[in-house]
Each structure stands twice: as structure tokens, then as C-alpha cells.
Write a protein that holds these residues in place. Structure first.
Motif, PDB file in Angstrom:
ATOM      1  N   ARG A 172       0.808  -1.217   0.000  1.00 53.24           N
ATOM      2  CA  ARG A 172       0.000   0.000   0.000  1.00 53.24           C
ATOM      3  C   ARG A 172       0.841   1.266   0.000  1.00 53.24           C
ATOM      4  NH1 ARG A 172      -2.880  -3.811   2.893  1.00 53.24           N
ATOM      5  NH2 ARG A 172      -5.104  -3.526   3.296  1.00 53.24           N
ATOM      6  N   ARG A 195       0.811   3.848  -2.850  1.00 52.28           N
ATOM      7  CA  ARG A 195      -0.164   4.945  -2.897  1.00 52.28           C
ATOM      8  C   ARG A 195       0.414   6.248  -2.345  1.00 52.28           C
ATOM      9  NH1 ARG A 195      -5.602   2.212  -0.358  1.00 52.28           N
ATOM     10  NH2 ARG A 195      -4.219   1.970   1.411  1.00 52.28           N
ATOM     11  N   LEU A 209       5.325 -11.213   5.322  1.00 53.38           N
ATOM     12  CA  LEU A 209       5.247 -10.181   6.361  1.00 53.38           C
ATOM     13  C   LEU A 209       6.389  -9.179   6.198  1.00 53.38           C
ATOM     14  CD1 LEU A 209       4.234 -12.257   9.508  1.00 53.38           C
ATOM     15  CD2 LEU A 209       2.777 -10.844   8.034  1.00 53.38           C
ATOM     16  N   GLY A 241       4.602  -2.140  12.862  1.00 59.66           N
ATOM     17  CA  GLY A 241       5.527  -2.596  11.812  1.00 59.66           C
ATOM     18  C   GLY A 241       4.858  -2.822  10.477  1.00 59.66           C
ATOM     19  N   LYS A 242       3.830  -2.032  10.161  1.00 60.94           N
ATOM     20  CA  LYS A 242       3.129  -2.168   8.869  1.00 60.94           C
ATOM     21  C   LYS A 242       3.558  -1.033   7.952  1.00 60.94           C
ATOM     22  CE  LYS A 242       0.120  -5.337  10.338  1.00 60.94           C
ATOM     23  NZ  LYS A 242       0.207  -6.692   9.857  1.00 60.94           N
ATOM     24  N   SER A 243       3.305  -1.213   6.700  1.00 64.61           N
ATOM     25  CA  SER A 243       3.575  -0.180   5.719  1.00 64.61           C
ATOM     26  C   SER A 243       2.247   0.191   5.065  1.00 64.61           C
ATOM     27  CB  SER A 243       4.555  -0.739   4.693  1.00 64.61           C
ATOM     28  OG  SER A 243       4.799   0.199   3.690  1.00 64.61           O
TER      29      SER A 243
HETATM   30  N1  GSH Z   1      -4.984  -0.365   6.983  1.00 69.30           N
HETATM   31  C1  GSH Z   1      -3.544  -0.271   6.945  1.00 69.30           C
HETATM   32  C2  GSH Z   1      -2.996  -1.600   6.437  1.00 69.30           C
HETATM   33  C3  GSH Z   1      -1.510  -1.712   6.548  1.00 69.30           C
HETATM   34  C4  GSH Z   1      -1.014  -3.058   6.050  1.00 69.30           C
HETATM   35  O1  GSH Z   1      -1.555  -4.122   6.387  1.00 69.30           O
HETATM   36  N2  GSH Z   1       0.031  -3.033   5.231  1.00 69.30           N
HETATM   37  C5  GSH Z   1       0.579  -4.242   4.664  1.00 69.30           C
HETATM   38  C6  GSH Z   1       1.170  -3.967   3.291  1.00 69.30           C
HETATM   39  S1  GSH Z   1       0.020  -3.675   2.046  1.00 69.30           S
HETATM   40  C7  GSH Z   1       1.751  -4.752   5.508  1.00 69.30           C
HETATM   41  O2  GSH Z   1       2.451  -3.968   6.122  1.00 69.30           O
HETATM   42  N3  GSH Z   1       1.954  -6.067   5.470  1.00 69.30           N
HETATM   43  C8  GSH Z   1       3.063  -6.687   6.065  1.00 69.30           C
HETATM   44  C9  GSH Z   1       2.785  -7.202   7.442  1.00 69.30           C
HETATM   45  O3  GSH Z   1       1.622  -7.248   7.863  1.00 69.30           O
HETATM   46  O4  GSH Z   1       3.763  -7.580   8.123  1.00 69.30           O
HETATM   47  C10 GSH Z   1      -3.157   0.895   6.053  1.00 69.30           C
HETATM   48  O5  GSH Z   1      -3.931   1.232   5.158  1.00 69.30           O
HETATM   49  O6  GSH Z   1      -2.102   1.501   6.243  1.00 69.30           O
END
Ligand code: GSH
Length: 221
Positions: free
Chosen positions: A11, A14, A38, A50-52
Motif C-alpha cells: 500500500r 499509494r 510479512l 511494523g506495517k507499511s
Molecule cells: N490499513 C492499513 C494496512 C496496513 C497493512 O496491512 N500493510 C501491509 C502492506 S500492504 C503490511 O504492512 N503487510 C506486512 C505485514 O503485515 O507484516 C493501512 O492502510 O495503512
């Protein structure tokens, strides 16, 4: 300097696109997904989940793509990519900004999960896992996705962009659900307006520049 903590195939594409549309200078800190898809643990040093995407700017750390869009448009937009306040377009803008992650992504994520589960199950359990997954897909997930996609199609029949006749940051936020639906939910079957919208966003120079800087972008099927 504003930093985008960018995970490949994610994401955060974006956010790069929004920054390119706004012409805001930024640098990219790159993170690679692990074999299990992940994010690497280093991203947790930036934000506890730790999300992107996540960005750092002037001492602020902002996570969650909708919040990042609001921060960037509010801080650097000077009224660009957002409809004027107290207009029907502004209300639609706010709606789509929240709907993208709040409503659209859940069935799309379930679709990915239930499609992958049988493929990744141990061979002995695979037939059973396939049966359970297929049942969840046919009774719950696919009908919901059909409803969401029909809704997008109807809305894009009313105006060229999600919030009205002008391209806004709500279109950027909606790109991930539509890209995902095109990759894994059959958006190309009977949704010509949604597919034309995807073509329009792909043709934007800022979208192409973001891809060039962020690297290849393949949405999970
Ligand atoms: N709702 C959050 C979702 C964030 C999310 O799940 N990002 C994914 C990437 S698209 C991620 O970091 N995945 C890797 C993980 O969960 O470790 C947002 O829009 O920022």
C-alpha cells in the motif's frame, strides 16, 4: 526531509503516488517482505505495528494510509486533491477515504487468505482445507465482493472520479481495492467503468513516476 518507509509490493505505493501528484520532495527507506510476506522486524522500530505505509516528517510519525493521506493533503496540498469544504464532493471524498480500508479491503483480504490456505496446507489436510475455504468463499466472500464491485461500477457511472468530476486523493486511496479486485476478484468481468477508471489512473504521469521510484508492484492474487 519527509521519509516514506516503503515495503515492496504494498500500500505504500499509494503514498509515493500522492507525493508525486503533490510534487513534495521525499526520500524512501526500503523494506523487503520476508518469504512469509510479512514486513521485516526493522519496520517495528518506526511504528509498533511494523506495517507499511508509515511516514516520518518533521518529528511526526504517521501510520495508516488514510491518516497519511489526510496529513499530506492537509500539510502540503494547499487545497489541491481535496474538494472544498461543505460541498457534496467533500462528503464523498471523506467517505471513500475511509471506505477503502474500513470496508473494501476486508473481503479482498479474506479472498486472498481463503485462496491461499488450501495451497499452503499440508498435503494430507489439503482436501479438507480446500472444502472449508471454498465454502467460505462461495457463501460469504464472493457475494460480498460482487456487491462492492457493483457499487463501484454504479458510482463511477455518476462521475468520472470517486468524489466527483475532479481527481482527488480519494481516488489514490481507492486504487488499492480496485487493483486488488482486478487481480483476484474478477473486476474485469462486467465492470467496464471501474476498469476504465483503472486505466485512467495508470495513465497519470505521477502514478508512473511513483512506480519507477517504488519498484515493481504486483498485487497478490
Ligand atoms: N490499513 C492499513 C494496512 C496496513 C497493512 O496491512 N500493510 C501491509 C502492506 S500492504 C503490511 O504492512 N503487510 C506486512 C505485514 O503485515 O507484516 C493501512 O492502510 O495503512
Amino acid at each position: 526531509m519527509l521519509t516514506v518507509h516503503h515495503l515492496n509490493n504494498s500500500r505504500s505505493e499509494r503514498v509515493l503516488w500522492l507525493l508525486e501528484e503533490l510534487g513534495v520532495p521525499y526520500e524512501i527507506a526500503r523494506y523487503q517482505r520476508q518469504p512469509n510476506m510479512l514486513a521485516p522486524p526493522q519496520l517495528r522500530a518506526v511504528h509498533p505495528l511494523g506495517k507499511s505505509p508509515v511516514i516520518t516528517d518533521n518529528g511526526n510519525t504517521v501510520a495508516e494510509s488514510g491518516a497519511i493521506v489526510e496529513y499530506l493533503v492537509g500539510t502540503y496540498g494547499n487545497g489541491r486533491l481535496i474538494p472544498p469544504p461543505n460541498t457534496p464532493e467533500r462528503l464523498r471524498y471523506t467517505y471513500w477515504l475511509h471506505y477503502a480500508e474500513g470496508s473494501a479491503m476486508s473481503p479482498l483480504l479474506l479472498k486472498l487468505l481463503f485462496t491461499l490456505m488450501p495451497k499452503r496446507a499440508p498435503a494430507l489436510l489439503r482436501p479438507l482445507v480446500r472444502k472449508v475455504s471454498n465454502q467460505a468463499l462461495t457463501t460469504m466472500v464472493n457475494p460480498q465482493l460482487k456487491q462492492h464491485m457493483a457499487y463501484w461500477e454504479a458510482e463511477l457511472g455518476k462521475s468520472e472520479w470517486f468524489a466527483g468530476n475532479e481527481f482527488t486523493a480519494a481516488d489514490i486511496q481507492m486504487s488499492f481495492p480496485l487493483e486488488a479486485a482486478s487481480a483476484r476478484a474478477g473486476l474485469d468481468d462486467g465492470h467496464p467503468k471501474a476498469m476504465a477508471w483503472l486505466e485512467r489512473i495508470h495513465a497519470r504521469p505521477a502514478y508512473a513516476r511513483a512506480l519507477e521510484k517504488g519498484g515493481p508492484y504486483v498485487v497478490g492474487r
